[in-house]
Design a protein around this motif. Structure first.
Motif, PDB file in Angstrom:
ATOM      1  N   ASN A  40       0.896  -1.176  -0.019  1.00 18.22           N
ATOM      2  CA  ASN A  40       0.025  -0.311   0.006  1.00 18.22           C
ATOM      3  C   ASN A  40       0.647   1.183  -0.202  1.00 18.22           C
ATOM      4  O   ASN A  40       1.848   1.352   0.759  1.00 18.22           O
ATOM      5  CB  ASN A  40      -0.871   0.049   1.196  1.00 18.22           C
ATOM      6  N   ILE A  41       0.722   2.093  -0.821  1.00 16.49           N
ATOM      7  CA  ILE A  41       1.053   3.535  -0.818  1.00 16.49           C
ATOM      8  C   ILE A  41      -0.035   4.343  -0.974  1.00 16.49           C
ATOM      9  O   ILE A  41      -0.630   4.418  -1.951  1.00 16.49           O
ATOM     10  CB  ILE A  41       2.258   3.710  -1.799  1.00 16.49           C
ATOM     11  N   SER A  42      -0.368   5.176   0.251  1.00 16.76           N
ATOM     12  CA  SER A  42      -1.519   6.091   0.282  1.00 16.76           C
ATOM     13  C   SER A  42      -0.863   7.542   0.221  1.00 16.76           C
ATOM     14  O   SER A  42      -0.086   7.797   1.120  1.00 16.76           O
ATOM     15  CB  SER A  42      -2.219   5.927   1.237  1.00 16.76           C
ATOM     16  N   VAL A  43      -1.452   8.409  -0.952  1.00 16.54           N
ATOM     17  CA  VAL A  43      -1.027   9.613  -0.888  1.00 16.54           C
ATOM     18  C   VAL A  43      -2.384  10.602  -1.262  1.00 16.54           C
ATOM     19  O   VAL A  43      -3.284  10.214  -1.899  1.00 16.54           O
ATOM     20  CB  VAL A  43       0.005   9.883  -1.855  1.00 16.54           C
ATOM     21  N   PRO A  44      -2.327  11.765  -0.683  1.00 17.06           N
ATOM     22  CA  PRO A  44      -3.599  12.840  -0.987  1.00 17.06           C
ATOM     23  C   PRO A  44      -3.450  13.095  -2.412  1.00 17.06           C
ATOM     24  O   PRO A  44      -2.594  13.068  -3.250  1.00 17.06           O
ATOM     25  CB  PRO A  44      -3.269  13.961  -0.390  1.00 17.06           C
ATOM     26  N   ASP A  45      -4.938  13.424  -2.973  1.00 16.90           N
ATOM     27  CA  ASP A  45      -4.989  13.942  -4.106  1.00 16.90           C
ATOM     28  C   ASP A  45      -5.296  15.428  -4.136  1.00 16.90           C
ATOM     29  O   ASP A  45      -4.820  16.058  -3.169  1.00 16.90           O
ATOM     30  CB  ASP A  45      -6.361  13.123  -4.854  1.00 16.90           C
ATOM     31  N   TRP A  46      -5.730  16.111  -5.142  1.00 13.04           N
ATOM     32  CA  TRP A  46      -5.740  17.500  -5.274  1.00 13.04           C
ATOM     33  C   TRP A  46      -6.779  18.153  -4.037  1.00 13.04           C
ATOM     34  O   TRP A  46      -6.614  19.453  -3.548  1.00 13.04           O
ATOM     35  CB  TRP A  46      -5.962  18.099  -6.511  1.00 13.04           C
ATOM     36  N   ASN A  47      -7.614  17.153  -3.705  1.00 19.56           N
ATOM     37  CA  ASN A  47      -8.856  17.638  -2.693  1.00 19.56           C
ATOM     38  C   ASN A  47      -8.368  17.286  -1.269  1.00 19.56           C
ATOM     39  O   ASN A  47      -8.907  17.507  -0.133  1.00 19.56           O
ATOM     40  CB  ASN A  47      -9.976  17.037  -2.900  1.00 19.56           C
ATOM     41  N   GLY A  48      -7.052  16.490  -1.086  1.00 21.18           N
ATOM     42  CA  GLY A  48      -6.745  16.157   0.070  1.00 21.18           C
ATOM     43  C   GLY A  48      -6.977  14.707   0.628  1.00 21.18           C
ATOM     44  O   GLY A  48      -6.900  14.369   1.802  1.00 21.18           O
ATOM     45  N   ASP A  49      -7.723  14.161  -0.322  1.00 22.23           N
ATOM     46  CA  ASP A  49      -8.326  12.547  -0.124  1.00 22.23           C
ATOM     47  C   ASP A  49      -7.025  11.683  -0.382  1.00 22.23           C
ATOM     48  O   ASP A  49      -6.596  11.596  -1.448  1.00 22.23           O
ATOM     49  CB  ASP A  49      -9.255  12.401  -0.780  1.00 22.23           C
ATOM     50  N   SER A  50      -6.660  11.118   0.758  1.00 22.61           N
ATOM     51  CA  SER A  50      -5.580   9.958   0.410  1.00 22.61           C
ATOM     52  C   SER A  50      -6.226   8.541   0.173  1.00 22.61           C
ATOM     53  O   SER A  50      -7.379   8.096   0.661  1.00 22.61           O
ATOM     54  CB  SER A  50      -4.707   9.705   1.814  1.00 22.61           C
ATOM     55  N   GLU A  51      -5.719   8.201  -0.962  1.00 21.89           N
ATOM     56  CA  GLU A  51      -6.082   6.678  -1.398  1.00 21.89           C
ATOM     57  C   GLU A  51      -4.749   5.925  -1.743  1.00 21.89           C
ATOM     58  O   GLU A  51      -3.676   6.519  -2.022  1.00 21.89           O
ATOM     59  CB  GLU A  51      -7.028   6.986  -2.730  1.00 21.89           C
ATOM     60  N   ASN A  52      -4.979   4.590  -1.957  1.00 21.43           N
ATOM     61  CA  ASN A  52      -4.018   3.662  -2.265  1.00 21.43           C
ATOM     62  C   ASN A  52      -3.455   3.875  -3.672  1.00 21.43           C
ATOM     63  O   ASN A  52      -4.589   3.624  -4.418  1.00 21.43           O
ATOM     64  CB  ASN A  52      -4.428   2.342  -1.831  1.00 21.43           C
ATOM     65  N   VAL A  53      -2.317   4.120  -4.074  1.00 21.58           N
ATOM     66  CA  VAL A  53      -1.977   4.266  -5.382  1.00 21.58           C
ATOM     67  C   VAL A  53      -1.173   3.270  -6.119  1.00 21.58           C
ATOM     68  O   VAL A  53      -0.549   3.349  -7.499  1.00 21.58           O
ATOM     69  CB  VAL A  53      -1.346   5.595  -5.775  1.00 21.58           C
ATOM     70  N   VAL A  54      -1.116   1.883  -5.194  1.00 23.19           N
ATOM     71  CA  VAL A  54      -0.589   0.620  -5.947  1.00 23.19           C
ATOM     72  C   VAL A  54      -1.427  -0.361  -5.982  1.00 23.19           C
ATOM     73  O   VAL A  54      -2.517  -0.248  -5.188  1.00 23.19           O
ATOM     74  CB  VAL A  54       0.695   0.430  -5.192  1.00 23.19           C
ATOM     75  N   LEU A  55      -1.328  -1.119  -6.989  1.00 23.56           N
ATOM     76  CA  LEU A  55      -1.976  -2.657  -6.911  1.00 23.56           C
ATOM     77  C   LEU A  55      -1.893  -3.524  -5.463  1.00 23.56           C
ATOM     78  O   LEU A  55      -0.569  -3.655  -5.366  1.00 23.56           O
ATOM     79  CB  LEU A  55      -2.138  -3.398  -8.033  1.00 23.56           C
ATOM     80  N   SER A  56      -2.686  -3.866  -5.006  1.00 24.40           N
ATOM     81  CA  SER A  56      -2.587  -4.677  -3.863  1.00 24.40           C
ATOM     82  C   SER A  56      -3.835  -5.805  -3.601  1.00 24.40           C
ATOM     83  O   SER A  56      -4.951  -5.401  -4.019  1.00 24.40           O
ATOM     84  CB  SER A  56      -2.834  -3.855  -2.577  1.00 24.40           C
ATOM     85  N   TYR A  57      -3.349  -6.940  -3.353  1.00 20.92           N
ATOM     86  CA  TYR A  57      -4.234  -7.983  -3.284  1.00 20.92           C
ATOM     87  C   TYR A  57      -5.035  -7.875  -1.742  1.00 20.92           C
ATOM     88  O   TYR A  57      -4.566  -7.238  -0.993  1.00 20.92           O
ATOM     89  CB  TYR A  57      -3.285  -9.420  -3.006  1.00 20.92           C
ATOM     90  N   LYS A  58      -6.326  -8.318  -2.223  1.00 23.92           N
ATOM     91  CA  LYS A  58      -7.175  -8.024  -1.115  1.00 23.92           C
ATOM     92  C   LYS A  58      -6.797  -9.131   0.195  1.00 23.92           C
ATOM     93  O   LYS A  58      -6.999  -8.703   1.187  1.00 23.92           O
ATOM     94  CB  LYS A  58      -8.613  -8.710  -1.749  1.00 23.92           C
ATOM     95  N   ASN A  59      -6.315 -10.257  -0.412  1.00 26.95           N
ATOM     96  CA  ASN A  59      -6.057 -11.438   0.865  1.00 26.95           C
ATOM     97  C   ASN A  59      -4.532 -11.481   0.747  1.00 26.95           C
ATOM     98  O   ASN A  59      -3.785 -11.800  -0.441  1.00 26.95           O
ATOM     99  CB  ASN A  59      -6.619 -12.724   0.649  1.00 26.95           C
ATOM    100  N   PHE A  60      -4.010 -11.297   1.967  1.00 26.37           N
ATOM    101  CA  PHE A  60      -2.249 -11.683   1.573  1.00 26.37           C
ATOM    102  C   PHE A  60      -1.940 -12.993   1.306  1.00 26.37           C
ATOM    103  O   PHE A  60      -0.868 -13.098   0.916  1.00 26.37           O
ATOM    104  CB  PHE A  60      -1.959 -11.490   3.436  1.00 26.37           C
TER     105      PHE A  60
END
Length: 351
Positions: A40-60
């Motif tokens: 997971n890499i979560s960073v804010p967008d221009w509104n300040g909303d942080s979201e994960n910007v990498v593909l991540s499996y739902k289950n480890f």
């Protein structure tokens, strides 16, 4: 800035540790000591909303096989070794043929499948973890015992710094990278067609239909892969040319970096206005637009599919084993492998 960790119990496997780094700007990075996998890499967008910007499996559990190498450290050799063999100092070495007749990304039990020793730290430069692994002589068919460390550092200006270091006791081959898939929209159920890319490179390695470099370089002039000025990534995702067809409708090529303009690479997504700038001391980068990503695996959001993300794999070239004129990957005793790649996240200008 703060760091947390927790134990992850995976069915039938050893316990893994998940590290969570967070800075004061709302950016966070999560990764496992298993394979050094960035989850997971979560960073804010221009509104300040942080979201994960990498593909991540739902289950480890999906990371146990991880056929697409999501988020993983890659070694000993990133990329493909033709015919799964090479010569060093007059001796022939055979490594695992795990992609047809060829060797890919260190083999089935490469660095992406190892549990790394982890040492957390905090200093004036940021917070992070140093991952360490000893790879024994003959492991995966490779010669030499090597000691490898990879350090992930998160800074307070939204940089993820990856430092690679390795020493060997005899001549061998080595080039390391990270295989994270980026989708800056924060919506993993969308594709990367609307991302724009700038890549400071004027030539790339030609591939045959098995994705093996032919030994020839192609000048970027008048090709769909010319990203010397910021350009829509989707414009290259087609079967228009022989090289796009070789990569199954996109990019999976080694680009030689010019080093004349920084950052070396710039990725931007128009809706969120998130940007990713990449600087490296590596001689080149493989840009991979997930054209052959195994489909149907459950992600945190959506499922894996073609064009879900773009990998920015800074590295040298395993083609140098068989072809002249490519950046070398030979590692010798007394000459440590040392490299740094910096991923800086930000917000682009208002359209």
């Amino acid at each position: 800035m703060k760091m947390k960790s927790k134990e992850i119990q995976v069915t039938g496997q050893e316990t893994w540790t998940l590290f969570r780094l967070e800075n004061d700007q709302g950016m966070s990075v999560h990764f496992l000591n298993f394979g050094g996998i960035i989850t997971n890499i979560s960073v804010p967008d221009w509104n300040g909303d942080s979201e994960n910007v990498v593909l991540s499996y739902k289950n480890f559990e999906e990371y146990m096989e991880n056929p697409g190498y999501l988020g993983a450290l890659i070694g000993r050799v990133a990329g493909r070794i033709k015919q799964a063999s090479f010569q060093l100092e007059g001796k022939e070495y055979q490594v695992e043929a795990n992609e047809g007749e060829h060797h890919l990304h260190g083999g089935e039990k490469g660095f992406h499948q190892q549990i790394w020793e982890a040492s957390p730290f905090e200093n004036d430069g940021g917070i992070g973890v140093t991952l360490s692994h000893k790879s024994s002589d003959g492991e995966g068919g490779y010669p030499a015992t090597i000691d490898v460390t990879v350090t992930y550092t998160l800074t307070d200006d939204n940089r993820l710094v990856i430092d690679y270091f390795a020493e060997t006791d005899q001549t061998t081959v080595l080039t390391l990278t990270n295989h994270t898939y980026f989708n800056l929209s924060g919506q993993a159920d969308t594709t990367i067609h609307d991302h724009t890319l700038r890549l400071n490179s004027s030539r790339f390695a030609e591939l045959d239909d098995e994705l093996i470099p032919t030994g020839e370089w192609i000048n970027l002039n008048d090709t769909p892969f010319d990203f010397r000025e910021q350009k829509l990534l989707g414009s290259s995702l087609s079967y228009e040319t022989t090289q796009q067809k070789a990569a199954n409708g996109g990019i999976d090529h080694f680009f030689l970096l010019d080093g004349k303009r920084k950052p070396d690479i710039r990725l931007e997504e128009e809706t969120s206005r998130r940007t990713l700038e990449v600087e490296t001391d590596q001689p080149g980068v493989v840009i991979y637009t997930s054209n052959n990503l195994p489909e149907g695996k459950f992600l945190v959001e959506g499922k894996t599919r073609k064009y879900s993300g773009v990998c920015i794999e800074t590295q040298s070239s395993p083609a140098s084993i068989h072809e002249a004129g490519f950046p070398e990957i030979t590692l010798s005793p007394g000459e440590p492998y040392q490299s740094r790649t910096v991923f800086k996240f930000g917000i682009g200008a208002t359209p």
